[in-house]
Write a protein that holds these residues in place. Sequence first.
Motif, mmCIF file in Angstrom:
data_model
loop_
_atom_site.group_PDB
_atom_site.id
_atom_site.type_symbol
_atom_site.label_atom_id
_atom_site.label_comp_id
_atom_site.label_asym_id
_atom_site.label_seq_id
_atom_site.Cartn_x
_atom_site.Cartn_y
_atom_site.Cartn_z
ATOM 1 N N PRO A 3 11.962 31.066 -27.018
ATOM 2 C CA PRO A 3 10.684 30.479 -26.627
ATOM 3 C C PRO A 3 10.148 29.495 -27.660
ATOM 4 O O PRO A 3 9.639 28.424 -27.299
ATOM 5 N N PHE A 9 15.121 24.564 -21.964
ATOM 6 C CA PHE A 9 14.654 23.186 -22.053
ATOM 7 C C PHE A 9 14.749 22.487 -20.701
ATOM 8 O O PHE A 9 14.046 21.491 -20.477
ATOM 9 N N THR A 69 12.271 26.244 -27.540
ATOM 10 C CA THR A 69 11.963 25.438 -26.361
ATOM 11 C C THR A 69 10.626 24.743 -26.509
ATOM 12 O O THR A 69 10.493 23.539 -26.202
ATOM 13 N N ALA A 70 9.607 25.460 -26.964
ATOM 14 C CA ALA A 70 8.290 24.851 -27.147
ATOM 15 C C ALA A 70 8.357 23.704 -28.154
ATOM 16 O O ALA A 70 7.738 22.649 -27.954
ATOM 17 N N GLY A 123 4.171 26.054 -25.526
ATOM 18 C CA GLY A 123 5.099 25.372 -24.637
ATOM 19 C C GLY A 123 4.408 24.846 -23.394
ATOM 20 O O GLY A 123 4.731 23.752 -22.911
ATOM 21 N N ILE A 146 10.182 20.560 -26.579
ATOM 22 C CA ILE A 146 9.323 19.836 -25.643
ATOM 23 C C ILE A 146 8.211 19.103 -26.394
ATOM 24 O O ILE A 146 7.874 17.960 -26.067
ATOM 25 N N GLY A 167 11.619 22.937 -18.925
ATOM 26 C CA GLY A 167 10.657 22.233 -19.766
ATOM 27 C C GLY A 167 10.670 20.741 -19.548
ATOM 28 O O GLY A 167 9.662 20.057 -19.778
ATOM 29 N N VAL A 202 4.458 20.967 -22.274
ATOM 30 C CA VAL A 202 4.953 20.524 -20.967
ATOM 31 C C VAL A 202 3.923 19.655 -20.273
ATOM 32 O O VAL A 202 4.251 18.591 -19.708
ATOM 33 N N PRO A 232 4.777 31.439 -28.709
ATOM 34 C CA PRO A 232 5.170 30.078 -28.333
ATOM 35 C C PRO A 232 4.927 29.728 -26.860
ATOM 36 O O PRO A 232 4.947 28.546 -26.510
ATOM 37 N N LEU A 254 11.438 33.241 -19.520
ATOM 38 C CA LEU A 254 10.573 33.011 -20.670
ATOM 39 C C LEU A 254 9.595 34.168 -20.846
ATOM 40 O O LEU A 254 9.396 34.676 -21.961
#
Length: 528
Positions: free
Chosen positions: A137, A352, A140-141, A95, A144, A355, A99, A91, A126
Motif C-alpha cells: 500500500p 499501481f 502504491t501510494a 493513495g 501514484i 491507481g 489518485v 497509506p 488494498l
Amino acid sequence: MTWPPAAVATVLVAASLVWRVVLAVRLPVVDIAGWQYHLVTVDVWLQSNQIERVSQNTWTDGWPATGELLTTWLAAFTHTHALSGFTGLLPIPLGMVAVAGLARGFGADRRPALLAGLLFGMIPALVALAGTSYVDPATTAAVIATWWLGLRLFGERDRATALLFGTAAGLAAGTKDTSLFLVLPILGWVLVAAAWEVIVGDHLGAPWRRLRSPAAQRLGLSLLSFVVFGGLWYLKDLLIHGNPIYPIGFGPFPGLPRDVFFENLPPRLAGLTWTEQVVRSWTADWHLTHYLYNVRPGGFGRAWLAIVPLALAGSALLWRSRRWAALWLIVVPAAVGFAVLPSAWYARYTLFLPGLALPLAAVALGSLRARPASLAGFLLVGLAAISLAAANLLPNISIPLHSRGVARLTGYVAFVLTAPDSQRTNVDLAKDCRTFDALPTGETVAITRSYSVPHAAVGQELERILAQPLDDPTSDAELLGSMRARAAQWLVTNRDDGTNGIALADPAHYVPYGRVCNKGLLWRFVPG
C-alpha cells in the motif's frame, strides 16, 4: 461531495477505514512476509536502538527498507508491535488523495476525480492488506503521488512541489525496488529538464549564479530528497553486495535469479499463458466471498472489469488532447512494466494498475453528460461495494469461527470487540508459534539462516533478543563457539538443517525443547 455517487462512496470508504482501524488495534500482525523479514528488520533496529544492517536472512539484508522505517516508528511508541498493522493502513488515505490528484492532472473534472480516489480506497486487495506489515500500500501510494506531483512540475515549477516530488519518488523506490521502472521515467525527465534549464537558461551575472537559480533549486531538492528517502538503500547494497538491487541478480551483478521472487503461482493458474493468468485473475472476484490479506488470484474487485474499458477510453482522450507527458512518462511505462512482470496476475504486485486506471476512467466519465456520468458512477460504486463488503465482513487472517452465514459475521465482530486478549491475540501465526511464549523474557535466541520466520523467536511484545544468524556450522566446536559468541540461551533450527545432527550429538550443550512453527526445532543451550 454533493455528487450522489461520490457521496455514497464516501460513506462506504469511511466505514471501511474505521473498521480497519479497529482491526489494526485489536488483532495482532500475523502476515507471513512480516514474520519473515518486515518485522524482523524492525525487531533488530529496536533492540539495537539504531538503524543498522540486518543480516538475519537474504530479504532483510537486501530489500530497501523505507517501509520498515514506518513500522519502526509505529512500534517505537510502545516497544511492541501493537500498532504495526497501521503500516498497511495509513497509506490508503494518502493513495486516495494521490489518485484524485492524478485524475485532475490528467484533466478530469473534480467530481469524477473525487470518485476515482474513493474507488481506489474500495479495492479489496488494498483493504485486506490493512492491518499487515506489507509495504505494497505504501509503495502504491508513493508511486501514484510521484506521477501526480511530476505532472504538476510541468506547470507549477516551485520548490515545494519539487521537494514533495522527490520525496514521493524516494519513498516509492525505498519501499520496493520493483517501483523503479514506474517512477524513473518521470523522475529522469524532471531532473533532465531542470538541469537543461540550469545550463541554457538566461542567467545574469557570473556563471555561479546558475546554481542559485529556481531551476537549480528544484533540481537539487528533487534529487536530494529522492536519495535520502530511497536511493541510500541502493547505495548500501552496491557497497556491501556489489549489486544495487540485491538480492535480485542481473548481468554481472551477483544475486538470486528473479524467478525465485515470483513463486506465488496458485495451482488454478499453473500451466496457463501470461494472458490467461491475467484474465483468470481479473475475473476471479466474481467468485470470491471474502478476501485473505494475500489474496490470489483476484483482488481488484467486481468493478474492475468496468473500469478497464473506461480507462482505455480515458487513454484515447489523453491522446486526443495531446497530453504527451501523461502518456509517455506514466501510461506507457506502467503498461510496459505490467507486460514484463512475471506475476502480473498478482493484485498485490500490481496495485499501481487501478491507481492509474481509475484516473483514466475519471477522464472518460468527465466526457459524459451529467445523467450518464451519474449512472456510470453509481454502477462502479455498486460493484465496488460488493467486493468491499466481502473484504470487511469476514476476517482476512485465520480466526476460528465455526458458524456460518449471519452468525459467522456476528461471531467475527464479537470476537474482535469482546474476546479476551488471550484469545484475540492467539490467532493465525501467533497461535502456530505460541511455543516461543514459554521462553523467558529478555533471553537471546540464535537461529540458523534456513529458519523462515525469525520474528517468531522475538515475539509480538519484543520479549526476546534475536542474535545474529548462524552460518551453517559444520562441527561441534564451530557451533559451540558461535553460540557462546552470541551469548545465546536458545537455538532455533530448521528440521532439515545439518545443525540438528551436531546438536543431537552433544546433549550436554543442546537440550531439545520440541517443534515450533514453520518446520522449526527449538533447543535449550547450556554453555557450560
